[in-house]
Design a protein around this motif. Structure first.
Motif, PDB file in Angstrom:
ATOM      1  N   ASN A 112       0.824  -1.211   0.000  1.00  0.00           N
ATOM      2  CA  ASN A 112       0.000   0.000   0.000  1.00  0.00           C
ATOM      3  C   ASN A 112       0.859   1.262   0.000  1.00  0.00           C
ATOM      4  O   ASN A 112       0.527   2.248  -0.655  1.00  0.00           O
ATOM      5  CB  ASN A 112      -0.963   0.002   1.186  1.00  0.00           C
ATOM      6  N   ARG A 113       1.959   1.227   0.726  1.00  0.00           N
ATOM      7  CA  ARG A 113       2.875   2.378   0.708  1.00  0.00           C
ATOM      8  C   ARG A 113       3.482   2.558  -0.678  1.00  0.00           C
ATOM      9  O   ARG A 113       3.650   3.677  -1.142  1.00  0.00           O
ATOM     10  CB  ARG A 113       3.992   2.192   1.733  1.00  0.00           C
ATOM     11  N   ILE A 114       3.832   1.439  -1.305  1.00  0.00           N
ATOM     12  CA  ILE A 114       4.380   1.505  -2.655  1.00  0.00           C
ATOM     13  C   ILE A 114       3.370   2.174  -3.580  1.00  0.00           C
ATOM     14  O   ILE A 114       3.719   3.039  -4.384  1.00  0.00           O
ATOM     15  CB  ILE A 114       4.742   0.098  -3.174  1.00  0.00           C
ATOM     16  N   ALA A 115       2.116   1.794  -3.464  1.00  0.00           N
ATOM     17  CA  ALA A 115       1.075   2.354  -4.328  1.00  0.00           C
ATOM     18  C   ALA A 115       0.960   3.869  -4.157  1.00  0.00           C
ATOM     19  O   ALA A 115       0.730   4.580  -5.130  1.00  0.00           O
ATOM     20  CB  ALA A 115      -0.264   1.683  -4.035  1.00  0.00           C
ATOM     21  N   ARG A 116       1.147   4.355  -2.935  1.00  0.00           N
ATOM     22  CA  ARG A 116       1.019   5.795  -2.690  1.00  0.00           C
ATOM     23  C   ARG A 116       2.180   6.601  -3.270  1.00  0.00           C
ATOM     24  O   ARG A 116       2.023   7.776  -3.571  1.00  0.00           O
ATOM     25  CB  ARG A 116       0.898   6.067  -1.196  1.00  0.00           C
ATOM     26  N   CYS A 117       3.353   5.984  -3.385  1.00  0.00           N
ATOM     27  CA  CYS A 117       4.507   6.760  -3.853  1.00  0.00           C
ATOM     28  C   CYS A 117       5.177   6.129  -5.069  1.00  0.00           C
ATOM     29  O   CYS A 117       6.287   6.474  -5.415  1.00  0.00           O
ATOM     30  CB  CYS A 117       5.510   6.961  -2.726  1.00  0.00           C
ATOM     31  N   SER A 118       4.499   5.214  -5.739  1.00  0.00           N
ATOM     32  CA  SER A 118       5.120   4.448  -6.822  1.00  0.00           C
ATOM     33  C   SER A 118       5.585   5.288  -7.993  1.00  0.00           C
ATOM     34  O   SER A 118       6.545   4.943  -8.652  1.00  0.00           O
ATOM     35  CB  SER A 118       4.174   3.363  -7.315  1.00  0.00           C
ATOM     36  N   SER A 119       4.919   6.400  -8.249  1.00  0.00           N
ATOM     37  CA  SER A 119       5.324   7.196  -9.403  1.00  0.00           C
ATOM     38  C   SER A 119       6.729   7.771  -9.215  1.00  0.00           C
ATOM     39  O   SER A 119       7.387   8.124 -10.180  1.00  0.00           O
ATOM     40  CB  SER A 119       4.324   8.321  -9.649  1.00  0.00           C
ATOM     41  N   ARG A 120       7.186   7.833  -7.982  1.00  0.00           N
ATOM     42  CA  ARG A 120       8.532   8.360  -7.704  1.00  0.00           C
ATOM     43  C   ARG A 120       9.570   7.251  -7.563  1.00  0.00           C
ATOM     44  O   ARG A 120      10.736   7.541  -7.342  1.00  0.00           O
ATOM     45  CB  ARG A 120       8.487   9.191  -6.420  1.00  0.00           C
ATOM     46  N   LEU A 121       9.156   5.992  -7.658  1.00  0.00           N
ATOM     47  CA  LEU A 121      10.079   4.875  -7.459  1.00  0.00           C
ATOM     48  C   LEU A 121      10.438   4.211  -8.778  1.00  0.00           C
ATOM     49  O   LEU A 121       9.581   4.000  -9.623  1.00  0.00           O
ATOM     50  CB  LEU A 121       9.444   3.825  -6.535  1.00  0.00           C
ATOM     51  N   LYS A 177       0.922 -10.582  -6.180  1.00  0.00           N
ATOM     52  CA  LYS A 177       0.385 -10.370  -7.532  1.00  0.00           C
ATOM     53  C   LYS A 177      -0.608  -9.219  -7.561  1.00  0.00           C
ATOM     54  O   LYS A 177      -0.585  -8.396  -8.477  1.00  0.00           O
ATOM     55  CB  LYS A 177      -0.299 -11.645  -8.048  1.00  0.00           C
ATOM     56  N   ALA A 178      -1.474  -9.137  -6.573  1.00  0.00           N
ATOM     57  CA  ALA A 178      -2.470  -8.068  -6.537  1.00  0.00           C
ATOM     58  C   ALA A 178      -1.788  -6.703  -6.448  1.00  0.00           C
ATOM     59  O   ALA A 178      -2.191  -5.756  -7.140  1.00  0.00           O
ATOM     60  CB  ALA A 178      -3.421  -8.268  -5.357  1.00  0.00           C
ATOM     61  N   ALA A 179      -0.763  -6.620  -5.629  1.00  0.00           N
ATOM     62  CA  ALA A 179      -0.045  -5.348  -5.496  1.00  0.00           C
ATOM     63  C   ALA A 179       0.658  -4.972  -6.797  1.00  0.00           C
ATOM     64  O   ALA A 179       0.601  -3.817  -7.226  1.00  0.00           O
ATOM     65  CB  ALA A 179       0.962  -5.436  -4.352  1.00  0.00           C
ATOM     66  N   LEU A 180       1.304  -5.939  -7.408  1.00  0.00           N
ATOM     67  CA  LEU A 180       1.987  -5.657  -8.674  1.00  0.00           C
ATOM     68  C   LEU A 180       0.985  -5.334  -9.781  1.00  0.00           C
ATOM     69  O   LEU A 180       1.237  -4.462 -10.618  1.00  0.00           O
ATOM     70  CB  LEU A 180       2.879  -6.831  -9.074  1.00  0.00           C
ATOM     71  N   ARG A 181      -0.142  -6.025  -9.774  1.00  0.00           N
ATOM     72  CA  ARG A 181      -1.185  -5.740 -10.763  1.00  0.00           C
ATOM     73  C   ARG A 181      -1.650  -4.291 -10.630  1.00  0.00           C
ATOM     74  O   ARG A 181      -1.772  -3.567 -11.615  1.00  0.00           O
ATOM     75  CB  ARG A 181      -2.360  -6.697 -10.601  1.00  0.00           C
ATOM     76  N   ARG A 182      -1.918  -3.852  -9.395  1.00  0.00           N
ATOM     77  CA  ARG A 182      -2.337  -2.460  -9.168  1.00  0.00           C
ATOM     78  C   ARG A 182      -1.284  -1.488  -9.692  1.00  0.00           C
ATOM     79  O   ARG A 182      -1.604  -0.493 -10.334  1.00  0.00           O
ATOM     80  CB  ARG A 182      -2.563  -2.195  -7.672  1.00  0.00           C
ATOM     81  N   GLU A 183      -0.031  -1.813  -9.403  1.00  0.00           N
ATOM     82  CA  GLU A 183       1.069  -0.941  -9.830  1.00  0.00           C
ATOM     83  C   GLU A 183       1.163  -0.885 -11.353  1.00  0.00           C
ATOM     84  O   GLU A 183       1.280   0.190 -11.942  1.00  0.00           O
ATOM     85  CB  GLU A 183       2.386  -1.454  -9.227  1.00  0.00           C
ATOM     86  N   LEU A 184       1.097  -2.032 -12.000  1.00  0.00           N
ATOM     87  CA  LEU A 184       1.178  -2.074 -13.462  1.00  0.00           C
ATOM     88  C   LEU A 184      -0.015  -1.378 -14.110  1.00  0.00           C
ATOM     89  O   LEU A 184       0.147  -0.649 -15.096  1.00  0.00           O
ATOM     90  CB  LEU A 184       1.274  -3.522 -13.946  1.00  0.00           C
ATOM     91  N   GLU A 185      -1.200  -1.597 -13.568  1.00  0.00           N
ATOM     92  CA  GLU A 185      -2.390  -0.951 -14.135  1.00  0.00           C
ATOM     93  C   GLU A 185      -2.343   0.561 -13.962  1.00  0.00           C
ATOM     94  O   GLU A 185      -2.809   1.297 -14.825  1.00  0.00           O
ATOM     95  CB  GLU A 185      -3.665  -1.545 -13.524  1.00  0.00           C
ATOM     96  N   ALA A 186      -1.773   1.015 -12.858  1.00  0.00           N
ATOM     97  CA  ALA A 186      -1.650   2.461 -12.641  1.00  0.00           C
ATOM     98  C   ALA A 186      -0.698   3.083 -13.664  1.00  0.00           C
ATOM     99  O   ALA A 186      -0.883   4.216 -14.091  1.00  0.00           O
ATOM    100  CB  ALA A 186      -1.150   2.743 -11.223  1.00  0.00           C
ATOM    101  N   ARG A 187       0.299   2.319 -14.074  1.00  0.00           N
ATOM    102  CA  ARG A 187       1.292   2.840 -15.029  1.00  0.00           C
ATOM    103  C   ARG A 187       0.900   2.599 -16.484  1.00  0.00           C
ATOM    104  O   ARG A 187       1.254   3.379 -17.348  1.00  0.00           O
ATOM    105  CB  ARG A 187       2.653   2.208 -14.765  1.00  0.00           C
ATOM    106  N   ARG A 188       0.191   1.475 -16.748  1.00  0.00           N
ATOM    107  CA  ARG A 188      -0.051   1.076 -18.143  1.00  0.00           C
ATOM    108  C   ARG A 188      -1.510   0.892 -18.518  1.00  0.00           C
ATOM    109  O   ARG A 188      -1.817   0.609 -19.659  1.00  0.00           O
ATOM    110  CB  ARG A 188       0.676  -0.236 -18.426  1.00  0.00           C
ATOM    111  N   GLY A 189      -2.410   0.949 -17.566  1.00  0.00           N
ATOM    112  CA  GLY A 189      -3.812   0.688 -17.851  1.00  0.00           C
ATOM    113  C   GLY A 189      -4.152  -0.774 -17.593  1.00  0.00           C
ATOM    114  O   GLY A 189      -3.319  -1.549 -17.113  1.00  0.00           O
ATOM    115  N   PRO A 190      -5.387  -1.171 -17.904  1.00  0.00           N
ATOM    116  CA  PRO A 190      -5.838  -2.546 -17.616  1.00  0.00           C
ATOM    117  C   PRO A 190      -4.930  -3.605 -18.256  1.00  0.00           C
ATOM    118  O   PRO A 190      -4.454  -3.430 -19.374  1.00  0.00           O
ATOM    119  CB  PRO A 190      -7.240  -2.595 -18.222  1.00  0.00           C
ATOM    120  N   LEU A 191      -4.735  -4.684 -17.515  1.00  0.00           N
ATOM    121  CA  LEU A 191      -3.893  -5.776 -18.004  1.00  0.00           C
ATOM    122  C   LEU A 191      -4.736  -6.772 -18.795  1.00  0.00           C
ATOM    123  O   LEU A 191      -5.859  -7.076 -18.414  1.00  0.00           O
ATOM    124  CB  LEU A 191      -3.228  -6.513 -16.843  1.00  0.00           C
ATOM    125  N   GLY A 192      -4.161  -7.289 -19.842  1.00  0.00           N
ATOM    126  CA  GLY A 192      -4.820  -8.324 -20.620  1.00  0.00           C
ATOM    127  C   GLY A 192      -4.455  -9.701 -20.090  1.00  0.00           C
ATOM    128  O   GLY A 192      -3.695  -9.844 -19.119  1.00  0.00           O
TER     129      GLY A 192
END
Length: 183
Positions: free
Chosen positions: A74-83, A124-139
């Protein structure tokens, strides 16, 4: 008795530590409440004030570890754009340093497969959230890639614990980063 901030008091910690010493030596099915109490220095009534059985002690430890990873995610999600990737991996592995003595067993042969699955799904859920935030929905393809990466990461972590090669956590993280950079 003064409770700790995480809601576990000293008695529970003593019982949990005694249980863990026994669990590192043998399967949970071979551990009795009587043995845990003798090792912890408490009577069975005290044990039953906090736990139904030894399985509940293990569940508490597993829950605490999963909560720490989830907090980290959850912390990663809040500051991921800077990581960058290196920061993400280091940040994700921070609980491994704290919970090393538990994860070495829990990710090994005697570890609970249900815990391993929950850790994999949470990661996986955390990484999925991170990837979707950066790239949009995953296929569908991305879901397979995600499963492959997370399963590989957990498998490598298990191997790192089992080998006890002397590689410290920072060297292990560097190795994971190399693997991720050169698939």
């Amino acid at each position: 008795m003064q409770g700790r901030p995480d809601g576990i008091n000293q008695t529970q910690k003593d019982i949990s530590d005694a249980f863990w010493r026994l669990y590192t030596e043998r399967p949970i099915s071979k551990i009795s409440v009587k043995e845990v109490c003798a090792l912890a220095g408490y009577n069975r009534g005290t044990f039953y004030r906090y736990y139904r059985d030894v399985y509940e002690v293990l569940e508490q430890i597993e829950r605490e570890i999963l909560e720490q990873f989830e907090m980290r995610f959850n912390r990663i999600a809040r500051c991921s754009s800077r990581l960058d990737l290196a920061d993400l991996v280091k940040f994700t592995f921070a609980p491994c340093k704290v919970y090393n003595k538990y994860l070495v067993v829990m990710l090994g042969e005697r570890g609970d497969p249900a815990f391993q699955k929950r850790l994999r799904e949470s990661t996986k859920a955390a990484l999925r959230r991170e990837l979707e935030a950066r790239r949009g929905p995953l296929g569908e393809e991305s879901e397979f890639y995600l499963e492959y990466c997370v399963s590989g990461l957990l498998s490598c972590t298990r191997m790192w614990y089992e080998k006890k090669s002397g590689m410290d956590i920072n060297d292990y993280i560097s190795l994971i980063l190399k693997i991720l950079a050169n698939p």
